[in-house]
Design a protein around this motif. Sequence first.
Motif, mmCIF file in Angstrom:
data_model
loop_
_atom_site.group_PDB
_atom_site.id
_atom_site.type_symbol
_atom_site.label_atom_id
_atom_site.label_comp_id
_atom_site.label_asym_id
_atom_site.label_seq_id
_atom_site.Cartn_x
_atom_site.Cartn_y
_atom_site.Cartn_z
ATOM 1 N N ILE A 365 24.724 -57.496 57.460
ATOM 2 C CA ILE A 365 23.748 -56.720 58.242
ATOM 3 C C ILE A 365 23.698 -55.270 57.747
ATOM 4 C CG2 ILE A 365 23.213 -55.822 60.543
ATOM 5 C CD1 ILE A 365 24.496 -58.384 61.683
ATOM 6 N N SER A 366 24.862 -54.703 57.510
ATOM 7 C CA SER A 366 24.944 -53.293 57.100
ATOM 8 C C SER A 366 24.328 -53.046 55.734
ATOM 9 C CB SER A 366 26.404 -52.836 57.081
ATOM 10 O OG SER A 366 26.998 -52.978 58.339
ATOM 11 N N SER A 367 24.398 -54.032 54.850
ATOM 12 C CA SER A 367 23.869 -53.846 53.494
ATOM 13 C C SER A 367 22.392 -53.479 53.503
ATOM 14 C CB SER A 367 24.094 -55.106 52.665
ATOM 15 O OG SER A 367 23.403 -56.210 53.231
ATOM 16 N N ALA A 368 21.671 -53.910 54.549
ATOM 17 C CA ALA A 368 20.247 -53.565 54.656
ATOM 18 C C ALA A 368 20.041 -52.074 54.885
ATOM 19 C CB ALA A 368 19.613 -54.363 55.790
ATOM 20 N N GLY A 369 21.072 -51.412 55.405
ATOM 21 C CA GLY A 369 20.947 -49.983 55.691
ATOM 22 C C GLY A 369 21.298 -49.080 54.524
ATOM 23 N N LEU A 370 21.794 -49.652 53.413
ATOM 24 C CA LEU A 370 22.190 -48.826 52.272
ATOM 25 C C LEU A 370 21.001 -48.075 51.679
ATOM 26 C CD1 LEU A 370 24.730 -51.210 50.499
ATOM 27 C CD2 LEU A 370 25.237 -49.201 51.891
ATOM 28 N N ARG A 371 19.832 -48.717 51.696
ATOM 29 C CA ARG A 371 18.635 -48.057 51.164
ATOM 30 C C ARG A 371 18.075 -47.010 52.119
ATOM 31 N NH1 ARG A 371 14.921 -52.813 48.333
ATOM 32 N NH2 ARG A 371 16.476 -53.489 46.789
ATOM 33 N N LEU A 372 18.540 -47.030 53.351
ATOM 34 C CA LEU A 372 18.015 -46.098 54.365
ATOM 35 C C LEU A 372 18.886 -44.860 54.529
ATOM 36 C CD1 LEU A 372 17.142 -48.762 57.110
ATOM 37 C CD2 LEU A 372 15.615 -47.805 55.368
ATOM 38 N N ILE A 373 19.934 -44.741 53.713
ATOM 39 C CA ILE A 373 20.845 -43.589 53.847
ATOM 40 C C ILE A 373 20.102 -42.295 53.562
ATOM 41 C CG2 ILE A 373 22.888 -42.466 52.888
ATOM 42 C CD1 ILE A 373 24.000 -45.239 52.272
ATOM 43 N N ASN A 374 20.229 -41.363 54.466
ATOM 44 C CA ASN A 374 19.617 -40.043 54.293
ATOM 45 C C ASN A 374 20.665 -39.088 53.731
ATOM 46 O OD1 ASN A 374 18.190 -37.668 54.392
ATOM 47 N ND2 ASN A 374 18.239 -37.470 56.624
ATOM 48 N N SER A 543 27.563 -38.817 42.791
ATOM 49 C CA SER A 543 29.031 -38.807 42.790
ATOM 50 C C SER A 543 29.585 -39.880 43.721
ATOM 51 C CB SER A 543 29.556 -37.430 43.213
ATOM 52 O OG SER A 543 29.295 -37.182 44.582
ATOM 53 N N LEU A 544 28.891 -40.117 44.838
ATOM 54 C CA LEU A 544 29.327 -41.149 45.778
ATOM 55 C C LEU A 544 29.227 -42.532 45.142
ATOM 56 C CD1 LEU A 544 30.188 -41.974 48.652
ATOM 57 C CD2 LEU A 544 27.761 -42.053 49.252
ATOM 58 N N LEU A 545 28.088 -42.820 44.508
ATOM 59 C CA LEU A 545 27.868 -44.134 43.916
ATOM 60 C C LEU A 545 28.827 -44.395 42.759
ATOM 61 C CD1 LEU A 545 26.256 -46.756 43.585
ATOM 62 C CD2 LEU A 545 24.618 -45.468 42.180
ATOM 63 N N ILE A 582 29.948 -51.437 54.783
ATOM 64 C CA ILE A 582 29.808 -51.448 56.247
ATOM 65 C C ILE A 582 29.576 -50.048 56.789
ATOM 66 C CG2 ILE A 582 31.027 -51.880 58.417
ATOM 67 C CD1 ILE A 582 32.376 -54.270 57.039
ATOM 68 N N VAL A 583 30.402 -49.097 56.370
ATOM 69 C CA VAL A 583 30.312 -47.737 56.927
ATOM 70 C C VAL A 583 29.001 -47.071 56.530
ATOM 71 C CG1 VAL A 583 31.350 -45.447 56.937
ATOM 72 C CG2 VAL A 583 32.818 -47.472 57.001
ATOM 73 N N LEU A 584 28.685 -47.081 55.231
ATOM 74 C CA LEU A 584 27.462 -46.409 54.772
ATOM 75 C C LEU A 584 26.214 -47.138 55.251
ATOM 76 C CD1 LEU A 584 28.520 -45.523 51.106
ATOM 77 C CD2 LEU A 584 28.458 -44.007 53.086
ATOM 78 N N GLY A 585 26.277 -48.473 55.273
ATOM 79 C CA GLY A 585 25.128 -49.236 55.754
ATOM 80 C C GLY A 585 24.798 -48.951 57.204
ATOM 81 N N LEU A 586 25.829 -48.876 58.037
ATOM 82 C CA LEU A 586 25.594 -48.569 59.460
ATOM 83 C C LEU A 586 25.074 -47.150 59.647
ATOM 84 C CD1 LEU A 586 28.627 -50.323 61.218
ATOM 85 C CD2 LEU A 586 26.235 -51.052 61.156
ATOM 86 N N LEU A 587 25.517 -46.220 58.796
ATOM 87 C CA LEU A 587 24.968 -44.859 58.846
ATOM 88 C C LEU A 587 23.469 -44.875 58.569
ATOM 89 C CD1 LEU A 587 27.652 -42.694 56.963
ATOM 90 C CD2 LEU A 587 27.128 -42.648 59.402
ATOM 91 N N ILE A 592 21.867 -41.736 60.701
ATOM 92 C CA ILE A 592 22.784 -40.598 60.757
ATOM 93 C C ILE A 592 22.824 -39.956 59.375
ATOM 94 C CG2 ILE A 592 25.176 -39.868 61.121
ATOM 95 C CD1 ILE A 592 25.479 -42.255 63.020
ATOM 96 N N PRO A 593 22.491 -38.671 59.253
ATOM 97 C CA PRO A 593 22.448 -38.044 57.926
ATOM 98 C C PRO A 593 23.816 -37.982 57.261
ATOM 99 C CG PRO A 593 22.198 -36.395 59.662
ATOM 100 C CD PRO A 593 22.125 -37.731 60.322
ATOM 101 N N LEU A 594 23.831 -38.199 55.960
ATOM 102 C CA LEU A 594 25.066 -38.143 55.185
ATOM 103 C C LEU A 594 25.045 -36.845 54.380
ATOM 104 C CD1 LEU A 594 27.628 -39.818 54.496
ATOM 105 C CD2 LEU A 594 26.392 -40.677 52.510
#
Length: 699
Positions: A365-374, A543-545, A582-587, A592-594
């Motif tokens: 489920i969280s993997s869908a949110g990886l593209r939505l990371i701000n 740098s994160l990736l 999981i963590v980044l996807g849920l963000l 939630i801005p990163l």
Amino acid sequence: LPVNKEIITYLLLTFCSLFVLFSYLDLNPQIGRNLFFSSSDPQLQQEKKISKLFKRRGGQLIISIEGQIKSKKYYKKINKLTKKINSLQGVENAFSISNGPGNIQQALKSPLWRRLLIAGNNSTYIIISLKKEIIKETIDTVEALIEKTANPDFRPYISGAPYITDLIQENLLDDFKTFSLLTFFIFSLVIIITFRSLKILVGTLVSCASASVWTLIVANVFNIQIGLLTANLSTIIFVLTLSHIVFLTYNWKHLKPDELKNNLVKKAISHTRSPSFWSMVTTLLGFLSLFLVPAKPLRELGISGSIGTIIAFICAYTIYPYFLKTVKHPKKINDSFEMAEHKLYAKVKTKKRIIITTIITLAIISSAGLRLINNDPSLISYFNKNSKISKGLVQIDRQGGSTPLLIVVKSRQNEKLNTTKAYQKLWGLQESLEKKESVGTVLSLAVLMKEAKRSFFSFFFSWESLLQALEKPKYGEVAKSFVTDNRKKAMFMLRMKEDGREKNRLKIIEGIKKTVRDAGFIPETVGGIYLLQGHLAKLVAKSLLYGLLRLLLLFFLIGWLVSKSLRISIAMTLSISFVPVIVLGLLGLAKIPLDVIATPAINVAIAMGIDSMIHMVKYLRRIKPKGLPSKEIWEKVRKRLWDPVLNTMIIIALGFGMFFFSHFPPTQRFGGIIVFGAFTAALISLYLMPFLAKFKNSK
């Protein structure tokens, strides 16, 4: 504590280190005026080019003042406040409707002053140019002045890059002081509850405090001051040291008593040092990966984090054992806290499949949110939405934009811009830029030329004569800020809107550059805080990736060396990769801005998971040195490591959970990511990793 020369030595050394830290080191967070970039960073080369071509000032403050802008009372207050500001030593000049156009009617008629000073029907601006050398003191004085003048009919709000960076610096300083103290007390409470020993408490605090303090001192020797990301460094190093100590203490408690008590500590060290060393190596490599990032805060965190990781390991295995030797070894473990943990383990033991299924489902489920990371949030997101500061910034942003973007243009034919034909093209570009949704106020050579033509006698002068007049001190040499001496290059100063922005800044800038090209010009150079923020977001994301990918690859190699098993190494690597997903996807899903401050928290959370896994695999090899482990062996490993893994997670959650009480949202996000990441990593280490390691192996 018993009289022991080693213990006394370390106590004295710790107190001396604390004295040096608070007496001789500058603990104020330092943030560059160029938005976290140092003067040597490649991103600032464009800024330097623009500064050579055009007259630049130290920085600008923007004060938006709501009220009845056409009333005499409003005008008198504006006039009085402007005069006071202009009298300040750190102010180069300040313009308002009282000393620029002279009155509100003239300002409304003027193409220049209307854009520069009018903010809708109920607000005007005071634009303050600051001198570079005394910005901080001047900002404080200006704040005090506007607070005195504020009332329901005269409501001032302050913004500007210098003001924002100073607020970030103040918030970081408050957090550094508050949470350094809270870390000490909260961890003390957790340790005393967990281990029920004053000697262990003192030894832990001395070791962890020494690691944190020595890291700050050594970093200062390398000229790394407390900054945007290193403000939370002392807490990170405290936790890294504590993690080693927790596993060492649990191994010591579960050893069978020998004839000599000292042998127990040595044996515990021999069992714990190797996995702790490899855990230290993985964390060190994570910090080292930041060395290559061309952004000052990330490089500084990489250097100081690497230093702290090594010091944490040294302190845990040199200082703490001397305290542990003085503790009476428990013949039987029956304290209520550990009994409660064992009961919890017994209840959860039958829920393994549910936990594993939940982790895998959550990852999908969280993997869908990886593209939505701000990863490119506005500076407005750095402040609490309900705070007076944030409300003021939002208002100024909506009125005319809050973040400057500079674009240097020239004609495609490299023609001079002091002609009527060039003016018409420049004015066309001016209007096109003002129509863009992301653009607020636009000041340019075109606006300056149109303002100059308002004069009754301007008809008798050429464009060049008018520009030469505007270059004189009488007019503040204003033309030098918009056109070069050879008249072939002009600068457009845009105040960009941030509130509600959905696209990242670099894409918006590309759209603006296209508009410039469509108008017949070449966007030769782009600069300003808006561009630097865009570059910083790109560097953080990159740098994160790549940092995570490099870390996973290195962890795979280290896992292979530790486990001596390809299957277990793959299982460890796959398992730990679930944490960032999981963590980044849920963000991303939660929108939630990163930001740049919160981003490194994911590496800290992963380090906790790696630490647990390595300890589990090392214990596994101790009880089953050869062959693939069976389901029963993994259950024995989980049962043995349940307490230290769980307690490490609890300590991290309580320690970093206090960051939720910060008034600075990036610090809240930093703590939240670590707490949730550590909790996820603990469950993954205890359940998912063994499941993957014994997959298709039920012997």
